[in-house]
Design an enzyme around this catalytic site. Structure first.
Site: not given
Ligand code: ADP
Ligand code: TRP
Length: 320
Positions: A110, A189, A192
């Protein structure tokens, strides 16, 4: 069994989120106790616009409900309605080795993408562990990128139990191999942050165009194609029954089937699954009072569990 997972209100729900986290949670409702929450404290690491945070929270809540989360059966809440989580996060923080947090990829990923290297972003896995342990979760459905955070949560549960006596369940991640990494439009992958997502509830016309933009090689319609390396096929496989999947794979291999046709078939599948949910979402969006009631009820039920856990943990560490 208690299932828990959360999603940050920091962008629009996409296919990766849906298949890795949302769908397993919805299926778990049939047989387990489900705790689903909106990780708004987590989102503050990247969203510092109050109107946007508020709005995104409501959007994510609508997403969950439209996809089929049943708020009478499951506990559905906003993380910030359970501020007790910060006290538990502190209890875990004092046990969390710096080295463990320094090894977490997500902080490095990040910050390398320009997100401020704040203490909150660094400590984020500890807060996530507190989310999980607070509800005494057994199983946590997530995508593969969260695996390391689950290991932190497990480590901290074990450390707490060793230091203060058996107090927390040690949670298990549930990562479905076939959806662990859902590819995006460009084959990386879906995320966002890579601007390669297919949103579940995007505007229908834009969404259709996105399907047409999925990368392919330059094979002509006539040429045989390899389904396994095609993003179109990989995405289709997420939706389709095994028979349909085999049928598309055969078409790819036989030749005479163009990528344009495959994209159309994929888009139709997408519409057949998410079209009805989109309508449901529109209806829900017209009733903000209902959403308020759902979140208030979820807050009350989540807090009842948190109160109990925190009283136990305070006792265990020797506060009062
Ligand atoms: P992003 O990568 O788009 O910011 P988040 O970090 O908010 O997505 O992810 C929310 C949930 O969705 C998490 O459990 C994450 O592991 C899952 N996730 C996000 N992108 C993918 C992907 N391309 N394939 C599988 N799981 C994903
Ligand atoms: N870190 C997770 C994400 O970015 C969101 C999240 C926060 C989460 N607390 C959690 C997921 C507890 C599972 C369990 O997608």
């Amino acid at each position: 069994m208690r299932y828990l997972s959360g999603i940050q209100p920091s962008g629009k729900l996409h296919l990766g989120n849906y298949f890795a986290m949302m769908k397993p949670m919805l299926e778990a409702q049939e047989r387990a106790n489900v705790f689903a929450f909106i990780a708004d404290y987590h989102a503050m690491t990247t969203v510092q616009d109050p109107a946007l945070l508020r709005e995104s929270c409501r959007e994510v809540a609508l997403d969950f409900l439209a996809c089929g989360l049943d708020p009478t059966r499951s506990v559905f809440y906003r993380q910030s309605d359970v501020p007790e989580v910060h006290e538990l996060s502190w209890f875990l923080s004092v046990l969390a080795p710096m080295g463990l947090l320094e090894r977490c990829h997500s902080f490095k990923d990040k910050t390398s993408r320009g997100i401020a290297a704040s203490h909150g972003l660094f400590a984020y896995p500890v807060l996530m562990a507190a989310d999980i342990l607070m509800m005494q979760s057994d199983v946590v459905p997530v995508g593969r990128d969260q695996k390391q955070h689950l290991e932190v949560a497990r480590d901290l549960a074990i450390k707490f139990n060793n230091a203060f006596g058996e107090s927390f369940k040690v949670p298990e991640p549930a990562i479905r191999e076939e959806v662990a990494v859902v590819p995006g439009l460009d084959g990386q992958k879906m995320s966002k942050s890579y601007n390669n997502t297919i949103e579940i509830f995007g505007a229908p016309k834009e969404t259709r165009k996105k399907f047409m933009r999925i990368v392919t090689d330059s094979k002509t319609v006539e040429e045989p194609k390899d389904p396994e390396t095609s993003v179109i096929f990989q995405l289709y496989a997420l939706f389709a029954e095994s028979g349909e999947r085999a049928e598309m794979a055969n078409r790819f291999r036989a030749g005479g089937y163009g990528y344009g046709d495959a994209k159309k078939a994929l888009h139709e599948k997408f519409e057949s699954v998410f079209g009805p949910m989109r309508e449901k979402r529109e209806a829900l969006a017209r009733d903000p009072a209902y959403l308020d009631d759902v979140l208030a009820d979820g807050a009350r039920r989540a807090r009842a569990v948190a109160d109990e856990t925190l009283a136990m943990a305070r006792q265990a560490v020797g506060l009062h």
